[in-house]
Every structure is written in C-alpha cells, then in structure tokens.
Design a protein around this motif. Sequence first.
Motif, PDB file in Angstrom:
ATOM      1  N   TRP A   1       3.705 -11.212   2.234  1.00 23.47           N
ATOM      2  CA  TRP A   1       2.347 -11.056   1.857  1.00 23.47           C
ATOM      3  C   TRP A   1       1.955  -9.832   2.565  1.00 23.47           C
ATOM      4  N   SER A   2       2.631  -9.227   3.437  1.00 21.63           N
ATOM      5  CA  SER A   2       1.689  -8.021   4.091  1.00 21.63           C
ATOM      6  C   SER A   2       1.909  -6.801   3.325  1.00 21.63           C
TER       7      SER A   2
ATOM      8  N   VAL B   1       0.020  -8.533  -2.368  1.00 28.65           N
ATOM      9  CA  VAL B   1      -0.527  -9.016  -1.267  1.00 28.65           C
ATOM     10  C   VAL B   1      -1.674  -9.898  -1.883  1.00 28.65           C
TER      11      VAL B   1
END
Length: 307
Positions: free
Chosen positions: A148-149, A170
């Motif tokens: 997710w980063s 993201v």
Amino acid sequence: MPEPGTTAPSADRRPLQFGVTVDPTSADPGAPGRLARVADIAGLDLVAVQDHPYQPTFLDALTLIATLVPQTRRIRFVTNVVSLPLRPPAMLAKAAASLDVLSGGRFELGLGAGGAPDGIASMGGPRRTPADSVAALEESITVARLMWSGGTPHFAGRHYTLDGVHAGPVPPHPINIWLGAIGDRMLDLTGRAADGWLPSLPYVPPQTLPARHARIDDAAQRAGRDPATIHRIYNLTGHIGPTGSRPLNGPVALWVDELTRFTVELGMTGYLYWPNRDHERQIELFANEVVPAVREAVSSARRVDGR
C-alpha cells in the motif's frame, strides 16, 4: 461505574462504530445488497462480510464487496475475517487497495490466521501449526502495508516475500487491519502490529474481555504503541424483540444496557450485529433504536465520570 482497572484505555478515546454483518449467500444473491442499502440509509458505519471460501453456498467475500460498493454511498466495508492461508497477502493487499480506490476510501481489512484447517486444506491451502499461523499472519501485515506504500518494496520472510514489485495503487485512506484474535499469540500480535481487534461474543464472552484487553495493551506498550489507538469491535449475534434474556435476546432496553456496559465497563469501541432472523427489520431496529440510545448512554456515563 466500572471497577478500577477493568476499562481498556481505548474505551473513552475511540469514537464508537456500529455496523452489521451480511451473509454472503448465493441462494439469494440480491440479499446482501438489500441489507447493505438498509444499513447505509440508516446511517450505520460498517458492513461486514464473512470469508469462508470452502463453504459451497457462500459467494466470494471480496467479489461480493465489489458489488456492494456501488449500491451504497457512505458506509464502509470490512472482511470479517479473510482466511489468510487461502489469500496470498500481496494479491490480497492489491484487492484491498482496489476496493478502497473504487469505494473512495471505504474499505477495511479484517484478517484471520485460518480457523478452519480442514476447509483450508480441502482447497489446497497449507496446514500450519498455531505458531506458524501467527508468524505468517504477522508477515502478511508487513506485506500488505508495503504493497500500500507504493515504490518497489523488498521483503524476505519465512512464509512470504516481495522482490521489488511495483506496488500500488496506493489506497486513498489508510486501510485498517483488524484481527480476529482469541489466543494469546494472536492477542499479542494485535497489540504490536494491528489497528484493531475483532472478537466474537460466542467465542469471547464479555467476562473474558478485560483480561484480553490487558494482553493487547501490554503487547502494544512493549512495541512502543499507544493501546488507545487500537479499535475493539465486538461481533454480536442475537435478536431484538419484546421478550428474551441476556446476553442479547430481548427488547431494545436490554440491548442498550448491555452495549453500554460493554463500552463503559468492558472497553469495547464498536459493534457488528449479525441478526439470526428477520434481517432487514432487525437492522432497522438496531440502527434507529439501539444505536442512538447507546451513544447517548455512553456519552452520559462519560460526562458523569468527567472523561
């Protein structure tokens, strides 16, 4: 008022959340959408969907949520809980981020270590020892957050790896990871790494909550985390009706008393109601009569305590 030491630190500092669980039934595939719309219109916070892929009558939880998102406007969705051994965490994180993008930031990820080993094995999933199950779950949390980063993360674990994948998309909001935890290892993991705890009343009775909160809080403090940031969302089953008995079969007043007690005295910060019959009417009663009264009773109790 609660006895000293029986209320979790989070109890007075987290906003209360209320939601419902809908069955991922294939027998009436329109039912989950109808119930999600009722919950959304009624102003509830969450719709939860079970993940039991080995159940032949169940729809896939993530696919179902993707169909519920466009049928609702504001309510959030949570898996309750994903069976990790059947969901590779990088792909699970991709699906979660996709749902968050499609919903405008309305998806949270409930995760479990895999509580049905025979069902998991029947689909080719691994049979893990309890210790390995928790270790794999902890690695999956790391993998999901790396995915997710953005960027090109690397991760080398015993169960899972990332090798410079181009991570994304993201998510538009920080997706919460809530764990369905009962045993000590899982409670410790909740405290040191998760955003929330998702116990179920039939398996975690109210009288056991203080000790389990303490276990989570101790693990959080050892990890340098504030226990008050960890959500505590209770899965409830029962029926709202004119007669019945505790814990949660009876009139609105009984429900209000019990949920207020669970909050003020036992440290819970949210509730997911799974009606055992008459689902649409029960959701309306819960949202329109139980929830506002619980919010007011909890606020009043906290004002009296000066908190």
